[in-house]
Design a protein around this motif. Structure first.
Motif, PDB file in Angstrom:
ATOM      1  N   ASN A   5       0.761  -0.463  -7.291  1.00 22.90           N
ATOM      2  CA  ASN A   5       0.078  -1.631  -6.772  1.00 22.90           C
ATOM      3  C   ASN A   5      -1.233  -1.880  -7.511  1.00 22.90           C
ATOM      4  N   ILE A  63       9.793  -2.308  -2.535  1.00 23.47           N
ATOM      5  CA  ILE A  63       8.494  -2.828  -2.078  1.00 23.47           C
ATOM      6  C   ILE A  63       8.619  -3.227  -0.619  1.00 23.47           C
ATOM      7  N   PRO A  64       7.702  -2.878   0.302  1.00 24.19           N
ATOM      8  CA  PRO A  64       6.419  -2.208   0.044  1.00 24.19           C
ATOM      9  C   PRO A  64       6.441  -0.691   0.289  1.00 24.19           C
ATOM     10  N   PHE A  65       7.586  -0.058   0.152  1.00 21.60           N
ATOM     11  CA  PHE A  65       7.681   1.408   0.212  1.00 21.60           C
ATOM     12  C   PHE A  65       7.174   1.999   1.535  1.00 21.60           C
ATOM     13  N   ALA A  66       7.481   1.341   2.647  1.00 18.88           N
ATOM     14  CA  ALA A  66       7.001   1.852   3.941  1.00 18.88           C
ATOM     15  C   ALA A  66       7.926   2.974   4.432  1.00 18.88           C
ATOM     16  N   PRO A  67       7.365   4.122   4.768  1.00 26.59           N
ATOM     17  CA  PRO A  67       8.215   5.192   5.319  1.00 26.59           C
ATOM     18  C   PRO A  67       8.662   4.850   6.749  1.00 26.59           C
ATOM     19  N   ALA A  68       9.680   5.568   7.227  1.00 23.22           N
ATOM     20  CA  ALA A  68      10.139   5.336   8.596  1.00 23.22           C
ATOM     21  C   ALA A  68       9.151   5.905   9.598  1.00 23.22           C
ATOM     22  N   TYR A  69       8.636   7.078   9.308  1.00 20.45           N
ATOM     23  CA  TYR A  69       7.732   7.709  10.258  1.00 20.45           C
ATOM     24  C   TYR A  69       6.519   8.251   9.521  1.00 20.45           C
ATOM     25  N   ALA A  70       5.483   8.599  10.255  1.00 15.55           N
ATOM     26  CA  ALA A  70       4.277   9.117   9.631  1.00 15.55           C
ATOM     27  C   ALA A  70       3.801  10.398  10.309  1.00 15.55           C
ATOM     28  N   GLU A 100      -1.645   3.298  -3.622  1.00 13.62           N
ATOM     29  CA  GLU A 100      -0.344   2.979  -4.197  1.00 13.62           C
ATOM     30  C   GLU A 100      -0.582   2.584  -5.660  1.00 13.62           C
ATOM     31  N   HIS A 140      -3.985   6.245   1.342  1.00 11.65           N
ATOM     32  CA  HIS A 140      -2.879   6.241   0.405  1.00 11.65           C
ATOM     33  C   HIS A 140      -3.158   5.204  -0.674  1.00 11.65           C
ATOM     34  N   ILE A 150      17.280  10.542   7.542  1.00 12.98           N
ATOM     35  CA  ILE A 150      16.741   9.187   7.753  1.00 12.98           C
ATOM     36  C   ILE A 150      16.934   8.409   6.458  1.00 12.98           C
ATOM     37  N   ASP A 151      17.567   7.251   6.567  1.00  9.08           N
ATOM     38  CA  ASP A 151      17.841   6.418   5.394  1.00  9.08           C
ATOM     39  C   ASP A 151      16.545   6.175   4.615  1.00  9.08           C
ATOM     40  N   GLN A 157      14.301   2.225   2.190  1.00 11.17           N
ATOM     41  CA  GLN A 157      13.071   1.423   2.209  1.00 11.17           C
ATOM     42  C   GLN A 157      11.948   2.058   1.389  1.00 11.17           C
TER      43      GLN A 157
END
Lengths: 620, 620
Positions: free
Chosen positions: A599, A302-309, A596, A594, A294-295, A298
């Motif tokens: 942040n 910013i904002p460092f959101a993962p693809a999945y959780a 950050e 989480h 998975i690329d 991202q």
């Protein structure tokens, strides 16, 4: 084996280590990857760390006398925390004395709650009544009536009727959750294995487990081959988008290395790859993204959101794992962009959420992950500690494998504990912590992290140590551990000023992160009931040294600090063995807040502060 | 168009048929595949069969006057059951007047119970808030918070983050049950289609449905290409194991034909194959096994146990269906070795289980499936009726397509209703039933099934009919329907003595099966409240004729007999449109008791008895 070193073998695990005289049994065991639990902090009050020394047991001390019967003492039972190693030993360690011991053998210990302890893969031997005109129930329904409802795929469906008839309607059904994935002739219930992975940025560890008994059969540890593309998470993310094949390169090398590790574990134990039905991976968010192809770009912005959780259940073919193709690969849920499945596994393994009082888990790796639990709330953060604790970015650093200096004592001269007791070839994380702590203790390194010049050393420093303080051609200080050998291969090993700076960055990042989390919870360090230190396989961080270098605040009573070993691997293994544990992991991942750090307005200030080692006077 | 035939077009379905003068509107509609519901048996008492005849409506009769207002009558509203066709007509049929009409438009009619009416595939247009530092929730979790939890595969997971960003976090999520299978830019919720298949031994019918509106867009019917390997189920089973590739041959031809039918439906309607997300198959147990490539040989041997019983959810790729590859193929659950998914679909579509009083469903195809419902219990049996009712094994038989004689009236001479009103090329099932009933009525065929010789015909038989009774070279009788044309292609059409015997076997098998089921339930034919006759697309069996040939016992008031059309297709379509219906089908399949006729001691005796046509006197 050098004069001041002893050989200790731990049974029934059959693992041998060499340790310096005076080393405690829990410390020696940790180097063998066995974390003996000492909830009382090694004071001998809890009586949990029972071991049996079958030959040459030292005389029991008062605490031993209070804990064991005369017969037990005669048979060599001692409290591990009370026993220093002063000769070669064979030590039997009951599973109950291990940290998370009851997780490792969930199936054996918990007979009552079967649902609690079943792995996602499960084998059932069945004997069915063949169909008759009176009862011509469909084959699959007939099987279902015996083992409960399941789903299946077309390939299985095409084979099952023939197999049932070929084996006289007797055989072993293999279920993955509610999916029928195999039907084998005869009773094969004892051939059911799984592999748990701790997928670190620098180090990969795999554990082959018997899913029926819960026992670990073998363990393998390798360098993550992605390091050639960059030694930290951000470098990997950058590489993944640096060229068209960047992502696939990163994915491929880690997938291939995982496959080789599984193959090696099979060869070592004689387990057939087809009898491995499940692989569990716990790694940080970026490692897990890369593993899955998975690329991760991202995660670098910013904002460092993962693809999945949520955790992923994948067919082994999709990840090219050389196990039973109908099995399953489970990839841990993640908490956020920088706090991943390894941390979830750590929380799971330590059961941090259900511990009394404020508790802190520090998982030391390439990233220093920190989790704070207080009144049912969990906060987690990741700090870019860098790979110094795993030996990388240190001039003479290495992983904790054969030839690594893992223990350093400076008294009249330098005493070194070396893995496998061979000529040292480098220094690993725990040795580095010892060394820096000792240099601080002797005033060779200042609280600001400056290596003092030869002419500025404290008075009273033994000559043998003083002469090891040297300067390179550019005038930078260094501390020499070993001289170059007569052969070219054996280089001199020394800690440089630059190494100390790298080390300070790592400590400072973790310490600053800890401060931010404590502030979130409205706590100070002195409120902490317990501090758990996790880390790679075989690492054992001496508590007093961890405090001396400022990794753990000095306000904490050292008895509240516990080494818990590789909790990522322990959690992954637990999830492999128990569906309930896996569900709990999913829940913990969603519950944990989480934090950050990039942040957080206070982080940079805390970091600058935490870079300084604590003042020496604190420890006098 | 011949003089005594009229053209009737049904709107909004835009389907045209040609019928003999005097044909009722429900009968004409049935030929167009539209089953107008007449629960009162066509007596005009229930007022359910409302249609609107926009031009040249005949004068309303008393019943119409009771049913409609003056304004409605002026607008052409009539009860279909009260209206005979005496001129060319355009008839508007509201969905509510159709049998199972509320199933066909489940989504439109049931606004309240959304859960009740959702298809397994469902599209949701979403607009998400893009991630920020304050809320860096993982992409998939972000989506989940909007549309509920789902699973997905790795390929989707790799694409979703990029697609979300490419489309500004707006787009259409496609869910198959709880699996995310697509994320498309923009609002594509109106492009969501499915195909329902009635997979018969002789005939395959497919219906393309808009899954949002519930509307059928087009229908296609083809010969099952497996017929070249044998015209009944047992011949197919035999072929499957006759050679190494037997099974795969059978599988391949039906899979390829299904694929061609889907492609044809797409071409006809302009629907893109990628916008078809689901295919549902309902067929008998053997057909479904063959479709899935499951060895059916155990269905040909005692005790005839099928491989599977519950419905199958399969990836389209596994069945090589040319639809969206992430969609799903659902194959109906089966009841037993000879009572399959088509019967389950039939029970589902007729809601047989919840009807008042003892009710019987006869589904006439290559196998005659019979279901009896009484006091909440369901019994089902399959009889090897043979393909006579679908025109096979009859010398001049054919399926109900262009050129087939589908209606026969013998009065002064022979009057034939031909599909599409062209020169007849054969006779289909409903025509055959008419013909045999008329021959019995005129005493040309005896109750024992013997075709009387020319010199033994009843007195008073019109000369025009008498001269059609001929004998072939071997002395076997035959009844000539049409003479050979001047061109070689146009052959004479005649019913032979052998055809009558084949027909008797089919009737007898169904009638005997019915008797066995009634006995199981402790009932006699006269207890039946309702008899439902199902059959292929466009078939309409005239009730009085069905009784005359003994397919349905004469004790039953003909008003209790209802044509319900292709209930397998209707059930498959309903399962396509509603997950609840599908679950209901699974439950019905398990609830229905499979009565194995070959296992029944009484069956052979009943069969021998039922072979005889009822005595002519009964109907005088």
């Amino acid at each position: 084996v050098r004069e001041d070193e002893f050989q200790v073998t731990f049974q029934p695990w059959n693992r041998t280590v060499f340790v310096l005289a005076g080393t405690s049994i829990p410390e020696a065991a940790a180097r063998a990857g066995l974390i003996i639990d000492t909830p009382c902090g090694g004071t001998g009050t809890c009586g949990k760390c029972r071991v049996q020394i079958t030959q040459r047991a030292s005389n029991p001390n008062e605490v031993d006398h209070r804990t064991f019967s005369g017969e037990e003492l005669r048979c060599g039972w001692r409290l591990a925390c009370q026993t220093a190693i002063v000769c070669n030993l064979v030590v039997h360690v009951p599973t109950a004395s291990l940290f998370g011991g009851d997780q490792q053998i969930v199936r054996e210990t918990s007979v009552a709650g079967r649902g609690e302890v079943l792995p996602s893969i499960h084998k059932v031997y069945v004997e069915l009544t063949p169909p008759t005109l009176r009862d011509s129930t469909a084959d699959l329904l007939r099987l279902e009536m015996k083992i409960g409802s399941f789903q299946t795929d077309l390939a299985m469906l095409r084979q099952v009727p023939r197999r049932l008839r070929a084996h006289g309607f007797k055989g072993t059904a293999v279920l993955s959750d509610c999916r029928l994935i195999e039907f084998e002739g005869g009773d094969t219930t004892n051939r059911c294995f799984g592999v748990a992975f701790d997928l670190g940025t620098t180090t990969m560890v795999a554990s082959l487990v018997n899913l029926r008994s819960g026992r670990e059969l073998a363990i393998a540890s390798r360098m993550n081959p992605q390091v050639v593309f960059g030694d930290d998470v951000l470098a990997r993310i950058k590489h993944s988008s640096s060229c068209a094949h960047g992502l696939d390169q990163l994915r491929r090398v880690v997938v291939e290395e995982s496959a080789r590790m599984i193959q090696a574990l099979c060869e070592q134990t004689g387990v057939r790859p087809d009898d491995i039905y499940e692989v569990v991976f716990a790694g940080n968010t970026t490692m897990q993204h890369l593993l899955c192809g998975i690329d991760p770009s991202q995660l670098g912005e910013i904002p460092f959101a993962p693809a999945y959780a949520r955790g992923l259940r994948l067919p082994p073919g999709e990840l090219e794992m050389p196990i039973n193709p109908r099995g399953v690969v489970y990839v841990f849920p993640v908490i956020g962009g920088f706090v991943g499945g390894d941390t979830v596994a750590g929380i799971l393994a330590t059961q941090l959420d259900s511990m009394d009082g404020p508790v802190l888990l520090i998982d030391i790796g390439t990233n220093g992950e920190i989790v704070l639990g207080h009144n049912g709330t969990l906060w987690a953060a990741s700090t870019a500690a860098g790979p110094a604790f795993e030996g990388a970015r240190i001039s003479c650093g290495m992983r904790g494998t054969r030839g690594a200096i893992e223990q350093v004592i400076l008294d009249e001269d330098v005493r070194l504990g070396v893995i496998d007791s061979v000529t040292p070839v480098g220094i690993c994380g725990s040795g580095l912590i010892d060394l820096v702590a000792e240099l601080l203790h002797h005033g060779i390194v200042s609280p600001a992290g400056r290596m003092l010049p030869s002419d500025g050393l404290p008075t009273g420093l033994p000559e043998s140590l003083a002469k090891r303080v040297q300067q390179d051609d550019e005038g930078h200080g260094r501390f020499v551990l070993t001289d170059a050998g007569p052969d070219v291969a054996t280089k001199a090993l020394a800690l440089t000023q630059r190494d100390v700076r790298e080390f300070q960055l790592g400590c400072g990042a973790i310490r600053a992160g800890m401060a931010i989390l404590l502030r979130k919870a409205g706590l100070s360090a002195s409120n902490l009931e317990t501090v758990l230190i996790g880390g790679g396989f075989g690492s054992f961080i001496r508590r007093i040294h961890a405090q001396r270098i400022g990794l753990i605040p000095w306000e904490i009573d050292h008895r509240r600090i516990r080494n818990v070993g590789n909790v990522s691997l322990a959690g992954a293994r637990w999830a492999l063995l128990s569906v309930k544990a896996r569900e709990r992991g999913e829940e913990l991942a969603r519950r944990t807040q989480h934090v950050e750090l990039s942040n957080d307005a206070d982080f940079q200030a805390e970091f600058a502060e935490a870079m300084l080692f604590p003042d020496q006077q604190t420890y006098r």
